[in-house]
Enzyme design. Structure first.
Site, PDB file in Angstrom:
ATOM      1  N   LYS A  61      57.925  -9.323  14.198  1.00  0.00           N
ATOM      2  CA  LYS A  61      57.184 -10.119  15.183  1.00  0.00           C
ATOM      3  C   LYS A  61      58.063 -11.268  15.666  1.00  0.00           C
ATOM      4  O   LYS A  61      58.725 -11.928  14.853  1.00  0.00           O
ATOM      5  CB  LYS A  61      55.910 -10.656  14.524  1.00  0.00           C
ATOM      6  CG  LYS A  61      54.949 -11.364  15.473  1.00  0.00           C
ATOM      7  CD  LYS A  61      53.725 -11.882  14.695  1.00  0.00           C
ATOM      8  CE  LYS A  61      52.662 -12.473  15.604  1.00  0.00           C
ATOM      9  NZ  LYS A  61      51.499 -12.985  14.843  1.00  0.00           N
ATOM     10  N   SER A 106      47.081 -11.831  17.251  1.00  0.00           N
ATOM     11  CA  SER A 106      48.226 -11.985  18.122  1.00  0.00           C
ATOM     12  C   SER A 106      49.326 -10.944  17.893  1.00  0.00           C
ATOM     13  O   SER A 106      50.145 -10.724  18.769  1.00  0.00           O
ATOM     14  CB  SER A 106      48.838 -13.376  17.934  1.00  0.00           C
ATOM     15  OG  SER A 106      49.374 -13.514  16.620  1.00  0.00           O
ATOM     16  N   SER A 114      45.779 -12.374  12.644  1.00  0.00           N
ATOM     17  CA  SER A 114      46.722 -11.738  13.575  1.00  0.00           C
ATOM     18  C   SER A 114      47.490 -10.545  13.029  1.00  0.00           C
ATOM     19  O   SER A 114      48.183  -9.874  13.784  1.00  0.00           O
ATOM     20  CB  SER A 114      47.726 -12.766  14.081  1.00  0.00           C
ATOM     21  OG  SER A 114      47.115 -13.553  15.066  1.00  0.00           O
TER      22      SER A 114
HETATM   23  N1  GLN Z   1      43.287 -14.751  16.814  1.00  0.00           N
HETATM   24  C1  GLN Z   1      43.387 -15.947  16.045  1.00  0.00           C
HETATM   25  C2  GLN Z   1      43.720 -17.112  16.936  1.00  0.00           C
HETATM   26  O1  GLN Z   1      43.724 -16.936  18.098  1.00  0.00           O
HETATM   27  C3  GLN Z   1      44.369 -15.779  14.950  1.00  0.00           C
HETATM   28  C4  GLN Z   1      45.773 -16.022  15.344  1.00  0.00           C
HETATM   29  C5  GLN Z   1      46.737 -15.738  14.250  1.00  0.00           C
HETATM   30  O2  GLN Z   1      46.375 -15.260  13.183  1.00  0.00           O
HETATM   31  N2  GLN Z   1      47.973 -16.077  14.498  1.00  0.00           N
HETATM   32  O3  GLN Z   1      43.962 -18.193  16.494  1.00  0.00           O
END
Ligand code: GLN
Length: 512
Positions: free
Chosen positions: A84, A159, A183
């Site tokens: 990532k 994400s 994410s």
């Molecule tokens: N979807 C969550 C957010 O928008 C988690 C993001 C993540 O785990 N980096 O914060």
């Protein structure tokens, strides 16, 4: 085995076995995946950077080792991996999918990357994400979204949609993600892959670009539970460069996964979290979840309902604590030190403050700006106690909910995500409905406990669903055993792994 479309559909553990048996070389594995990447990327866009040349060099270096040297390496040595783009890689552009870091080539490797290199695992490239890992669909990437290989009109989650789609589409057998609120796990559920958020402090964050430091963890993205266990053992364990790293070796996760594969869960107590599910959850997601729980029972587990009364407040607390930390962590992108610098136009005073303002206006996307503003507000004098202070109290109550639950059961389960993959644009105008995606994953981040998601079969709409296992802190192996058992049981129920149902036009024509 030389057929590309066959070899890339093996698990990483199977690839490693073929490497040991001399049936394939690391170079052939890298070349096969680079071929798939070339075919798949026009429709998937999982990658921001492809590091073909470096990956080939790393593969050749592994292939040149003596048999004894190879023997001394971890089991997954020689198997390629995607990273990532939230994790810094020496010599490979690292952007966090933001314009503000465009062109930044890190002078150092994250600890997890050093460990992968020590294990001779070639790095295929950097995967797409929501800008600075903020989002649940990968639509907030400054470089365009990643598409879900199950239906390219749909999001892969976020994400970490790039890592999840890359692994689901056979562009990479393994990937790393970062999980601050889900994410790794939520994209896992939406793409039919396995995703793990380790115990907070179990995997070094040195070189992980900071989003919300008290919540962030790096973890595996794979197609099988055993692959994740083996990968977590490689990247995990103490790192003196991370002050929050737990001074203990990685847990025996692969042994637990192998034990689970025997499908005997007698003596294990599984808790269903009463507060996760029901309203807002897609019926097909709940149906697959209930069937999965029945499978756990059939393998001997005792299943009871457990109440975690403060979980309904987790999302609210997260969306105060996380943006507060974001507003502080992202203050470093000021046009002085990294990437983008935008000077004020003629007529505007050429001051440092104006340069920072123009740089941040041009460099950050809307969602990142929204969170910086929210976090700055929550931390401002006069509001601190009302917002940040209260959210931290909720966080403590959630930790206590987990402590009480783990006095009653060994492991907790819930659906990973309320719905299957949604269409592009469906939730972009409504941040609240986007934030609701993380309702099941956030409690584990707030409490620092380990959690993982595995595919739970296809919903009525033909799209993957996920089931989440949560274990007590520093007991990551405890969730691997039932996850591996369920994976084996579901494989029998569905006549093979979930990805056998995936249509892969990009693999056609990839021959010998
Ligand atoms: N979807 C969550 C957010 O928008 C988690 C993001 C993540 O785990 N980096 O914060």
């Amino acid at each position: 085995m030389t057929n590309t479309s066959n070899v890339v559909q093996l698990s990483a553990t199977q690839m490693a076995e073929e490497l040991r048996n001399g049936e394939v070389s690391s170079r052939e594995l890298v070349d096969a995946h680079l071929d798939v990447i070339e075919q798949a990327e026009p429709s998937i866009h999982a990658f921001l950077q492809i590091a073909g040349e470096q990956a080939r060099e790393q593969a050749d270096a592994f292939d040149a080792l003596s048999a004894d040297d190879k023997q001394a390496l971890p089991e997954l040595a020689g198997v390629p991996i995607a990273i990532k783009d939230m994790i810094v890689t020496k010599g490979i552009e690292t952007t966090a999918a933001s314009k503000i870091l465009q062109g930044w080539i890190p002078p150092y490797d994250a600890t997890v990357i050093e460990r992968l290199k020590a294990a001779h695992m070639p790095i295929l490239g950097k995967t797409n994400l929501d800008e600075f890992a903020q989002g649940s669909s990968t639509e907030h990437s400054a470089y365009g979204p990643t598409r879900n290989p199950w239906d390219t009109a749909r999001v892969p989650g976020g994400s970490g949609g790039g890592s999840a789609s890359a692994v689901a589409a056979f562009e990479a057998p393994l990937a790393l993600g970062t999980d601050t609120g889900g994410s790794i796990r939520q994209p896992g559920a939406l793409t039919g892959t396995v995703g793990v958020k380790p115990t907070y402090g179990g995997v070094s964050r040195y070189g992980a670009i900071a989003m919300a430091s008290s919540l962030d963890q790096i973890g595996p993205v794979t197609r099988t539970v055993l692959d994740s266990a083996l990968l977590q053992e490689i990247i995990g364990g103490h790192d003196p460069k991370d002050s929050t790293s737990i001074p203990a070796p990685a847990r025996p996760m692969a042994a637990a996964a192998r034990e689970g594969a025997t499908r005997d869960l007698k003596g294990m107590k599984v808790g269903l979290i009463k507060e996760i599910g029901g309203e807002g959850f897609q019926p097909g997601v709940e149906a697959r979840f209930r069937e999965a729980v029945a499978q756990l029972e059939a393998m001997g587990a005792e299943v009871v309902e457990v109440s975690c009364p403060h979980f309904p407040y987790a999302l609210g607390a997260y969306y105060i604590i996380m943006p507060s930390e974001v507003s502080s962590n992202l203050a470093r992108y000021d046009g002085m030190r990294y990437g983008l610098r935008v000077m004020p136009p003629a007529g505007v005073p050429q001051t440092a403050a104006n340069m920072m303002a123009y740089t941040r206006e041009a460099g950050f996307g809307d969602e990142v700006k929204r969170r910086i503003i929210l976090g700055t507000y929550a931390l401002s004098a006069g509001y601190y106690d009302a917002w940040y202070g209260s959210a931290q109290k909720v966080r403590t109550l959630i930790i206590e909910d987990f402590n009480r639950a783990f006095e009653q059961v060994d492991v907790l389960v819930s659906p990973t995500s309320p719905s299957t993959a949604f269409k592009f644009g469906e939730k972009m105008d409504d941040p609240m409905s986007m934030y609701m995606n993380d309702i099941a994953t956030i409690p584990a981040n707030l409490a620092g406990v380990p959690a993982l998601s595995i595919p739970a079969g296809l919903s009525d709409d033909g799209l993957p669903t996920g089931i989440q296992f949560i274990a007590p802190q520093q007991r990551d192996e405890v969730m691997y055993k039932p996850a591996a058992a369920l994976e084996a049981a579901l494989e029998e129920q569905w006549h093979g792994p979930i990805w056998q149902s995936l249509n892969t036009p990009w693999l056609e024509g990839l021959g010998a």
